[in-house]
Design a protein around this motif. Structure first.
Motif, PDB file in Angstrom:
ATOM      1  N   ILE A 155       4.234  -2.249   9.034  1.00 15.80           N
ATOM      2  CA  ILE A 155       5.108  -1.061   9.015  1.00 15.80           C
ATOM      3  C   ILE A 155       4.267   0.198   9.272  1.00 15.80           C
ATOM      4  CG2 ILE A 155       6.532   0.415   7.517  1.00 15.80           C
ATOM      5  CD1 ILE A 155       8.124  -1.985   8.299  1.00 15.80           C
ATOM      6  N   THR A 156       3.167   0.344   8.538  1.00 15.39           N
ATOM      7  CA  THR A 156       2.289   1.499   8.777  1.00 15.39           C
ATOM      8  C   THR A 156       1.378   1.143   9.953  1.00 15.39           C
ATOM      9  OG1 THR A 156       2.333   1.899   6.401  1.00 15.39           O
ATOM     10  CG2 THR A 156       0.668   3.101   7.659  1.00 15.39           C
ATOM     11  N   ARG A 157       1.374   1.999  10.965  1.00 15.60           N
ATOM     12  CA  ARG A 157       0.664   1.645  12.206  1.00 15.60           C
ATOM     13  C   ARG A 157      -0.575   2.496  12.455  1.00 15.60           C
ATOM     14  NH1 ARG A 157       1.913  -2.867  15.582  1.00 15.60           N
ATOM     15  NH2 ARG A 157       3.657  -3.725  14.460  1.00 15.60           N
TER      16      ARG A 157
ATOM     17  N   LYS B 284       0.831  -1.214   0.000  1.00 17.13           N
ATOM     18  CA  LYS B 284       0.000   0.000   0.000  1.00 17.13           C
ATOM     19  C   LYS B 284       0.865   1.264   0.000  1.00 17.13           C
ATOM     20  CE  LYS B 284      -2.017  -1.514   3.743  1.00 17.13           C
ATOM     21  NZ  LYS B 284      -1.334  -2.813   3.718  1.00 17.13           N
ATOM     22  N   SER B 285       1.829   1.290   0.916  1.00 18.34           N
ATOM     23  CA  SER B 285       2.663   2.499   1.029  1.00 18.34           C
ATOM     24  C   SER B 285       3.567   2.627  -0.203  1.00 18.34           C
ATOM     25  CB  SER B 285       3.502   2.446   2.309  1.00 18.34           C
ATOM     26  OG  SER B 285       2.670   2.238   3.426  1.00 18.34           O
ATOM     27  N   THR B 286       4.058   1.497  -0.698  1.00  9.22           N
ATOM     28  CA  THR B 286       4.905   1.527  -1.909  1.00  9.22           C
ATOM     29  C   THR B 286       4.101   2.061  -3.094  1.00  9.22           C
ATOM     30  OG1 THR B 286       5.989  -0.450  -1.054  1.00  9.22           O
ATOM     31  CG2 THR B 286       6.445   0.112  -3.342  1.00  9.22           C
TER      32      THR B 286
ATOM     33  N   ALA C  25       5.645   7.826   2.100  1.00  9.62           N
ATOM     34  CA  ALA C  25       5.040   6.781   2.934  1.00  9.62           C
ATOM     35  C   ALA C  25       6.108   5.753   3.286  1.00  9.62           C
ATOM     36  CB  ALA C  25       3.880   6.123   2.181  1.00  9.62           C
ATOM     37  N   GLN C  26       6.188   5.418   4.555  1.00  5.14           N
ATOM     38  CA  GLN C  26       7.235   4.480   5.008  1.00  5.14           C
ATOM     39  C   GLN C  26       6.890   3.051   4.576  1.00  5.14           C
ATOM     40  OE1 GLN C  26       7.768   4.325   9.264  1.00  5.14           O
ATOM     41  NE2 GLN C  26       9.545   2.977   9.061  1.00  5.14           N
ATOM     42  N   THR C  27       7.876   2.362   4.019  1.00  5.08           N
ATOM     43  CA  THR C  27       7.637   0.995   3.526  1.00  5.08           C
ATOM     44  C   THR C  27       8.642   0.035   4.176  1.00  5.08           C
ATOM     45  OG1 THR C  27       9.221   1.182   1.716  1.00  5.08           O
ATOM     46  CG2 THR C  27       6.977   1.919   1.254  1.00  5.08           C
TER      47      THR C  27
ATOM     48  N   VAL D  19      -4.799   8.423   0.998  1.00  4.63           N
ATOM     49  CA  VAL D  19      -4.644   8.244   2.450  1.00  4.63           C
ATOM     50  C   VAL D  19      -4.080   6.842   2.696  1.00  4.63           C
ATOM     51  CG1 VAL D  19      -5.858   8.133   4.666  1.00  4.63           C
ATOM     52  CG2 VAL D  19      -6.582   9.795   2.924  1.00  4.63           C
ATOM     53  N   ASP D  20      -2.913   6.802   3.327  1.00  6.06           N
ATOM     54  CA  ASP D  20      -2.284   5.505   3.641  1.00  6.06           C
ATOM     55  C   ASP D  20      -2.878   4.974   4.950  1.00  6.06           C
ATOM     56  OD1 ASP D  20      -0.624   3.345   3.425  1.00  6.06           O
ATOM     57  OD2 ASP D  20       1.217   4.378   4.007  1.00  6.06           O
ATOM     58  N   THR D  21      -3.140   3.694   4.989  1.00  5.40           N
ATOM     59  CA  THR D  21      -3.724   3.099   6.206  1.00  5.40           C
ATOM     60  C   THR D  21      -2.913   1.857   6.593  1.00  5.40           C
ATOM     61  OG1 THR D  21      -5.220   1.612   5.012  1.00  5.40           O
ATOM     62  CG2 THR D  21      -6.049   3.834   5.467  1.00  5.40           C
TER      63      THR D  21
HETATM   64 MG   LIG Z   1       2.313   0.632   4.803  1.00  2.84          MG
END
Ligand SMILES: [Mg+2]
Ligand SMILES: Nc1nc2c(ncn2[C@@H]2O[C@H](COP(=O)(O)OP(=O)(O)OP(=O)(O)O)[C@@H](O)[C@H]2O)c(=O)[nH]1
Length: 315
Positions: A173-175, A146-148, A165-167, A192-194
């Protein structure tokens, strides 16, 4: 190779494939409350398991908003099954399906096909938000990219090249639900990253083990050797014996401990432990099964045993 393999896979404890930490429950609530400001939901799932492990708890969000399913990590799955997978998903009611590889610098799916798909999906329903900009929520189970995807989309549609976005290669990884990220100008579009969210109740062992094999749960929670055991079970069942050559085995095996002990020996993976049976507690060297299992999983997940659609039996 006149060997018989297991017909079914079992685990001593089904609970090991259950992972629903607090941040998932909290984020689910935040995502539901943000839905009123969302024009479209992009669900990202692993292309190797297009039918296993999608979170049924997303179904409300998917029903209430235009929905696109991105089957990511297309580079790792059996590309020849793309048409059949898409057909089956269409029959299951998933209208908008796109296969992506977010690691490619430029991919035509994200570069040119996704934007029209988003606008078709949005325009196919009445839009209650009257704003001129568009908010899109990116959802899915952990570690699907998702973040990538958000970084790739932003890189391809703006002049901003830095990742925002942190991957990372491990699940979780995404909290938290993040602030919206601008990924397109004119029309202005925000993603929106989740955090990756799993269902608290994995319906069956196969579904849970396939998620684990693709790295959607932390390996140490499930147990690396159980995941390798499932890998062996699946490869043997599908008669995919590329692992024999890759790991320099004499023949196929259905026994995970002998497989791991072979790898540990071959790769000189040993650990030094104190021998409690020895009065002086002298150190002894034992095969490091955990390290061997991590190594085997790394090889599988990089696609070095082949590009597999693990759900091919569900087609
Ligand atoms: Mg993520
Ligand atoms: N081979 C391959 N790897 C990918 C692709 N997209 C992402 N990855 C890798 O998958 C791993 C997970 O990526 P993330 O973007 O952190 O995944 P996520 O869904 O945001 O994960 P969580 O935040 O934990 O839910 C990283 O190691 C990425 O490099 C892809 O298309 N192909």
């Amino acid at each position: 190779m006149a060997q018989t393999f297991r017909k079914t896979f079992s685990l001593p404890n089904f609970d090991v494939i259950r992972w629903f930490p607090g941040h998932m429950a909290k984020s689910m609530g935040q995502m539901q409350s943000q839905l009123k400001n969302t024009d479209c939901v992009i669900e990202i799932h692993d292309a190797r398991i297009p039918f296993s492990g999608r979170n049924p708890r997303f179904s409300d969000m998917i029903a209430l908003r235009p929905h696109i399913l991105l089957l990511n990590k297309f580079d790792l799955c059996n590309k020849g099954l793309k048409g059949k997978v898409a057909d089956k998903l269409h029959c299951m009611g998933v209208e908008n399906v796109l296969f992506t590889n977010c690691l490619e610098f430029r991919t035509k799916e994200i570069q040119t096909e996704l934007m029209p798909m988003i606008f078709n999906a949005i325009n196919s329903r009445p839009r209650y938000r009257k704003s001129v900009d568009y908010n899109i929520m990116v959802i899915g189970v952990p570690n699907t990219g998702k973040s990538t995807f958000i970084n790739a989309f932003r890189r391809m549609h703006t002049t901003r090249k830095r990742n925002v976005a942190q991957t990372g290669a491990i699940a979780g990884i995404t909290r938290s639900v993040n602030n919206r990220i601008k990924v397109h100008f004119n029309p202005d579009m925000f993603l929106v990253d989740t955090p990756g969210i799993l269902t608290p109740y994995i319906p069956n062992i196969d579904s849970g083990m396939r998620l684990s094999l693709c790295g959607c749960l932390p390996d140490h929670l499930v147990g690396e050797h159980y995941i390798v055991d499932y890998m062996l079970y699946w490869l043997n069942k599908q008669k995919r014996f590329s692992y024999i050559e890759k790991f320099e085995l004499q023949e196929p095996t259905d026994n995970v401990m002998s497989f791991l002990s072979h790898i540990a020996k071959q790769q000189s993976m040993v650990k030094k432990i104190k021998d409690i049976n020895n009065p002086q507690f002298q150190h002894v060297f034992k095969p490091n099964f955990e390290q061997a299992a991590q190594y085997a999983l790394k090889i599988f997940r990089k696609g070095q045993l082949g590009n597999f659609t693990i759900d091919s039996d569900l087609l």
